[in-house]
Design a protein around this motif. Structure first.
Motif, PDB file in Angstrom:
ATOM      1  N   ARG A 280       2.476   5.777  11.771  1.00  0.00           N
ATOM      2  CA  ARG A 280       1.590   5.695  12.309  1.00  0.00           C
ATOM      3  C   ARG A 280       0.793   4.196  12.756  1.00  0.00           C
ATOM      4  NH1 ARG A 280      -3.415   8.805  14.847  1.00  0.00           N
ATOM      5  NH2 ARG A 280      -3.391   8.270  16.950  1.00  0.00           N
ATOM      6  N   LYS A 281       0.654   3.278  11.057  1.00  0.00           N
ATOM      7  CA  LYS A 281       0.283   3.016  10.696  1.00  0.00           C
ATOM      8  C   LYS A 281       0.702   1.312  10.590  1.00  0.00           C
ATOM      9  CE  LYS A 281      -3.921   0.416   8.169  1.00  0.00           C
ATOM     10  NZ  LYS A 281      -4.526  -0.448   9.648  1.00  0.00           N
ATOM     11  N   ALA A 282       0.902   1.304  10.336  1.00  0.00           N
ATOM     12  CA  ALA A 282       2.526   0.328  10.050  1.00  0.00           C
ATOM     13  C   ALA A 282       4.447   0.058  10.140  1.00  0.00           C
ATOM     14  CB  ALA A 282       2.322  -0.149   8.597  1.00  0.00           C
ATOM     15  N   GLY A 283       4.328   1.211  10.883  1.00  0.00           N
ATOM     16  CA  GLY A 283       5.212   1.519  11.106  1.00  0.00           C
ATOM     17  C   GLY A 283       6.762   2.233  10.319  1.00  0.00           C
ATOM     18  N   LEU A 284       8.039   1.947  10.925  1.00  0.00           N
ATOM     19  CA  LEU A 284       8.888   2.582  10.053  1.00  0.00           C
ATOM     20  C   LEU A 284       8.856   2.488   8.480  1.00  0.00           C
ATOM     21  CD1 LEU A 284      11.527   5.433  10.083  1.00  0.00           C
ATOM     22  CD2 LEU A 284      13.230   2.930  10.238  1.00  0.00           C
ATOM     23  N   LEU A 285       9.305   1.046   8.610  1.00  0.00           N
ATOM     24  CA  LEU A 285       9.844   0.396   6.841  1.00  0.00           C
ATOM     25  C   LEU A 285       8.016   0.837   6.156  1.00  0.00           C
ATOM     26  CD1 LEU A 285      10.249  -3.315   7.422  1.00  0.00           C
ATOM     27  CD2 LEU A 285      12.085  -0.927   6.506  1.00  0.00           C
ATOM     28  N   SER A 286       6.799   1.351   6.522  1.00  0.00           N
ATOM     29  CA  SER A 286       5.876   1.594   5.804  1.00  0.00           C
ATOM     30  C   SER A 286       5.978   2.754   4.964  1.00  0.00           C
ATOM     31  CB  SER A 286       4.446   1.383   5.900  1.00  0.00           C
ATOM     32  OG  SER A 286       4.528   2.540   7.446  1.00  0.00           O
ATOM     33  N   ALA A 287       6.553   3.624   6.001  1.00  0.00           N
ATOM     34  CA  ALA A 287       6.983   5.521   5.529  1.00  0.00           C
ATOM     35  C   ALA A 287       7.912   4.964   4.252  1.00  0.00           C
ATOM     36  CB  ALA A 287       7.347   5.734   6.580  1.00  0.00           C
ATOM     37  N   LEU A 288       9.490   4.182   5.320  1.00  0.00           N
ATOM     38  CA  LEU A 288      10.521   4.188   4.001  1.00  0.00           C
ATOM     39  C   LEU A 288      10.148   3.621   2.843  1.00  0.00           C
ATOM     40  CD1 LEU A 288      13.321   4.595   3.538  1.00  0.00           C
ATOM     41  CD2 LEU A 288      13.688   2.295   4.402  1.00  0.00           C
ATOM     42  N   SER A 289       8.683   2.439   2.827  1.00  0.00           N
ATOM     43  CA  SER A 289       8.464   1.814   1.036  1.00  0.00           C
ATOM     44  C   SER A 289       8.133   3.057   0.359  1.00  0.00           C
ATOM     45  CB  SER A 289       7.698   0.818   1.674  1.00  0.00           C
ATOM     46  OG  SER A 289       8.458  -0.053   2.161  1.00  0.00           O
ATOM     47  N   GLU A 290       7.403   3.851   0.857  1.00  0.00           N
ATOM     48  CA  GLU A 290       6.649   4.737   0.205  1.00  0.00           C
ATOM     49  C   GLU A 290       7.148   6.092  -0.452  1.00  0.00           C
ATOM     50  OE1 GLU A 290       3.266   8.937   0.541  1.00  0.00           O
ATOM     51  OE2 GLU A 290       5.565   8.578   2.399  1.00  0.00           O
ATOM     52  N   ARG A 291       8.590   6.655   0.301  1.00  0.00           N
ATOM     53  CA  ARG A 291       9.577   7.334  -0.253  1.00  0.00           C
ATOM     54  C   ARG A 291      10.345   6.532  -1.074  1.00  0.00           C
ATOM     55  NH1 ARG A 291      11.052  12.018   1.755  1.00  0.00           N
ATOM     56  NH2 ARG A 291       9.682  11.666   3.668  1.00  0.00           N
ATOM     57  N   TRP A 292      10.998   4.928  -0.956  1.00  0.00           N
ATOM     58  CA  TRP A 292      11.415   4.517  -2.061  1.00  0.00           C
ATOM     59  C   TRP A 292      10.852   4.629  -3.407  1.00  0.00           C
ATOM     60  CZ3 TRP A 292      14.127   0.609   1.287  1.00  0.00           C
ATOM     61  CH2 TRP A 292      15.230   1.135   1.963  1.00  0.00           C
TER      62      TRP A 292
ATOM     63  N   THR B  21       1.145  11.755   4.539  1.00  0.00           N
ATOM     64  CA  THR B  21       0.721  10.704   4.248  1.00  0.00           C
ATOM     65  C   THR B  21       1.720   9.462   4.323  1.00  0.00           C
ATOM     66  OG1 THR B  21      -0.298  11.075   1.691  1.00  0.00           O
ATOM     67  CG2 THR B  21       0.320   8.837   2.092  1.00  0.00           C
ATOM     68  N   GLY B  22       2.873   9.821   4.608  1.00  0.00           N
ATOM     69  CA  GLY B  22       4.092   8.944   5.174  1.00  0.00           C
ATOM     70  C   GLY B  22       3.947   8.966   6.910  1.00  0.00           C
ATOM     71  N   ALA B  23       3.602  10.152   7.505  1.00  0.00           N
ATOM     72  CA  ALA B  23       3.181   9.825   8.548  1.00  0.00           C
ATOM     73  C   ALA B  23       2.082   9.086   9.039  1.00  0.00           C
ATOM     74  CB  ALA B  23       3.172  11.588   9.352  1.00  0.00           C
ATOM     75  N   LEU B  24       1.541   8.686   8.424  1.00  0.00           N
ATOM     76  CA  LEU B  24       0.361   7.594   8.231  1.00  0.00           C
ATOM     77  C   LEU B  24       0.207   6.540   8.036  1.00  0.00           C
ATOM     78  CD1 LEU B  24      -2.807  10.067   7.025  1.00  0.00           C
ATOM     79  CD2 LEU B  24      -2.545   9.785   9.109  1.00  0.00           C
ATOM     80  N   PHE B  25       1.075   6.414   7.294  1.00  0.00           N
ATOM     81  CA  PHE B  25       1.818   4.779   6.796  1.00  0.00           C
ATOM     82  C   PHE B  25       2.623   4.491   8.593  1.00  0.00           C
ATOM     83  CE2 PHE B  25       1.554   5.507   2.709  1.00  0.00           C
ATOM     84  CZ  PHE B  25       0.193   4.616   2.307  1.00  0.00           C
TER      85      PHE B  25
ATOM     86  N   VAL C 259       0.837  -1.546   0.033  1.00  0.00           N
ATOM     87  CA  VAL C 259      -0.063  -0.141   0.410  1.00  0.00           C
ATOM     88  C   VAL C 259       0.694   1.312   0.280  1.00  0.00           C
ATOM     89  CG1 VAL C 259      -1.934   1.485   1.085  1.00  0.00           C
ATOM     90  CG2 VAL C 259      -1.311  -1.525   0.980  1.00  0.00           C
ATOM     91  N   PRO C 260       1.665   1.614   0.764  1.00  0.00           N
ATOM     92  CA  PRO C 260       2.595   2.586   0.654  1.00  0.00           C
ATOM     93  C   PRO C 260       3.455   2.146  -0.648  1.00  0.00           C
ATOM     94  CG  PRO C 260       3.376   1.340   2.875  1.00  0.00           C
ATOM     95  CD  PRO C 260       2.333   0.323   1.449  1.00  0.00           C
ATOM     96  N   GLY C 261       4.048   1.521  -1.481  1.00  0.00           N
ATOM     97  CA  GLY C 261       4.446   1.283  -2.788  1.00  0.00           C
ATOM     98  C   GLY C 261       4.023   1.684  -3.659  1.00  0.00           C
ATOM     99  N   ILE C 262       1.992   1.791  -3.949  1.00  0.00           N
ATOM    100  CA  ILE C 262       1.605   2.502  -4.170  1.00  0.00           C
ATOM    101  C   ILE C 262       1.167   3.364  -4.429  1.00  0.00           C
ATOM    102  CG2 ILE C 262      -1.306   2.306  -5.339  1.00  0.00           C
ATOM    103  CD1 ILE C 262      -0.699  -0.888  -4.494  1.00  0.00           C
TER     104      ILE C 262
END
Length: 161
Positions: A132-144, A126-130, A17-20
């Motif tokens: 909060r919901k799923a941890g650091l790797l989700s925010a990093l997945s969105e950014r990458w 959106t990264g902050a929301l990810f 989801v963060p990747g998308i």
């Protein structure tokens, strides 16, 4: 905020989801660049892979682990409402980090920097929301994912600015 490898967080929420979302923000940036090209330096390929992989990690550590987690933990000792309020204040403040220079440019009457600022703010929030919901790797997945589409493919390979 879930731990990095919290077993209650699925791979879907940690990566997919963060990747998308990141890919969508990357395409928005590419589209904006095609409509209103800028004049930014381009990091050459394949160096761009290392630069933006490391840059993404450093930025997420600063914004999420330091910028959000520290205030949330400090004010969280006052109770759950204070913890929630601290998270949201920290999320908004850290989400303004990247867009601020563009907001200042928009003061001079240019609409394009304001659109960039809005996109960057929403991307970071959106990264902050990810986070909060799923941890650091989700925010990093969105950014990458965003960096992959915009910085590596768009800028480094197709020379968009």
């Amino acid at each position: 905020i879930p731990a990095v490898l919290d077993p209650n967080v699925t791979a879907r929420w940690r990566f997919a989801v963060p990747g998308i979302a990141g890919v969508a923000f990357g395409f928005m940036t590419v589209l904006h660049s095609l409509l209103a090209p800028g004049h930014t330096p381009v990091t050459p390929f394949p160096i761009s892979i290392l630069v933006f992989a490391a840059g993404g990690i450093m930025l997420e550590v600063l914004l999420r682990l330091v910028g959000i987690t520290v205030p949330t933990a400090l004010f969280g000792t006052l109770g759950p409402k204070a913890r929630t309020a601290a998270f949201w204040v920290a999320a908004v403040v850290t989400s303004l980090y990247e867009p601020l220079p563009f907001i200042f440019d928009a003061v001079h009457g240019h609409a394009s920097p304001l659109l960039i600022a809005l996109r960057l703010f929403l991307f970071n929030l959106t990264g902050a929301l990810f986070y909060r919901k799923a941890g650091l790797l989700s925010a990093l997945s969105e950014r990458w994912a965003e960096y992959g589409v915009w910085h590596i493919i768009g800028q480094s390979l197709f020379k968009l600015q």
